[in-house]
Scaffold this active site. Sequence first.
Site, mmCIF file in Angstrom:
data_model
loop_
_atom_site.group_PDB
_atom_site.id
_atom_site.type_symbol
_atom_site.label_atom_id
_atom_site.label_comp_id
_atom_site.label_asym_id
_atom_site.label_seq_id
_atom_site.Cartn_x
_atom_site.Cartn_y
_atom_site.Cartn_z
ATOM 1 N N ASP A 39 0.829 -1.205 0.000
ATOM 2 C CA ASP A 39 0.000 0.000 0.000
ATOM 3 C C ASP A 39 0.868 1.262 0.000
ATOM 4 O O ASP A 39 0.552 2.252 -0.670
ATOM 5 C CB ASP A 39 -0.928 0.007 1.217
ATOM 6 C CG ASP A 39 -1.828 -1.217 1.249
ATOM 7 O OD1 ASP A 39 -2.302 -1.621 0.174
ATOM 8 O OD2 ASP A 39 -2.028 -1.787 2.342
ATOM 9 N N HIS A 50 -5.180 -3.808 5.221
ATOM 10 C CA HIS A 50 -4.604 -4.103 3.909
ATOM 11 C C HIS A 50 -5.668 -4.496 2.887
ATOM 12 O O HIS A 50 -5.466 -5.387 2.078
ATOM 13 C CB HIS A 50 -3.567 -5.218 4.052
ATOM 14 C CG HIS A 50 -2.791 -5.500 2.800
ATOM 15 N ND1 HIS A 50 -2.130 -4.526 2.088
ATOM 16 C CD2 HIS A 50 -2.584 -6.671 2.129
ATOM 17 C CE1 HIS A 50 -1.538 -5.076 1.038
ATOM 18 N NE2 HIS A 50 -1.808 -6.367 1.031
#
Length: 348
Positions: A172, A199
């Site tokens: 990310d 996530h």
Amino acid sequence: MNSLKVRQITRLARNFGTTTKNNFKVAVVGASGGIGQPLSLLLKRHELVSKLSIYDVMRTPGVFTDLSHIDTKASIEGFQCAENLPAALDEAQVVLLVGGVARQPGMKRDDLFNKNASVVEEVTTVVAAKCPKALFAIVTNPVNSCVPLAAEILKKKNVFDPKRLFGVTTLDLVRSRTFISEILKVAPSKVLMPVIGGHSGITIVPVLSQCKPPLKLDKEKTKKLVERIQHAGTEVVKAKDLDGGGSATLSMAHSAAVFTDALLKGLKGDCPPVKCSYVASDVTECAFFSTALKLGKNGVEKNLGLPKLNEDEEKLFCAAVEQLKKDIQKGVDYFKKKNKDDKKGKKC
């Protein structure tokens, strides 16, 4: 090639490589897959890896032989079949779990968890037995639920150390830096910014207000950038569907290698690095949450807590917390049900 032949190859491999005080054994579980192969390649080249142990349920001999021809100092071991997983993890200082089913177009994360929970269970049980002091990093999705499941298993085995269990969320941050560097027209390495939460989807909270260099976007462009970061995985899944399906593999392997590099530097003890990761936490209402961490010889040396959030980021944060509570509970509930079923089975 059967498991015996793999073990024979492995014994030969142990004659090669060098071992020094600051070099470590790293194990990759799921090494023959789309993430595992490029990750193993990157780790075979890492200067702090003295021994690389690769494991998968199939195709290990070919991947092992291919990697063994690479002229770097790390020696390599190859293991195949479930009965050889304990040997693969024995004395590992870092274990990376990248095995399991990849997300396909249209697949819900609940479906993904149901498919991958058994993999997490099997590997975590062996980690508890063979290398309970290892830094255990989980890449297998959905990370938000798989990490809490692993924690419950480790607790049952009386070896849970919250400082040593990680959910790898580095992708990310990697994506955020890439997208922002394109906007600012600077090198990605120049972009510094925390990405907190979890996530997947709305649990990913990029803290754009803390970006360096400063990122000056209007409200609409900021919203679009946040949504792109949150759903970048789906962007890859859709693009790969045109070629037969799949999810992020190369970018995930790179990100896992970046995080492993930080773990190894922390183990070495030189200038403890700071990385965001999904860990057991009391920073929020969630039992697990990703924030910036200082990494050291025992894993998490210090949780640096939440960064300053603006009003819009506060809303994203609250949405992330509510979803994460559900994701975490899913992992805990799976463990409880499995544990209950196992007890019933023993009585029969």
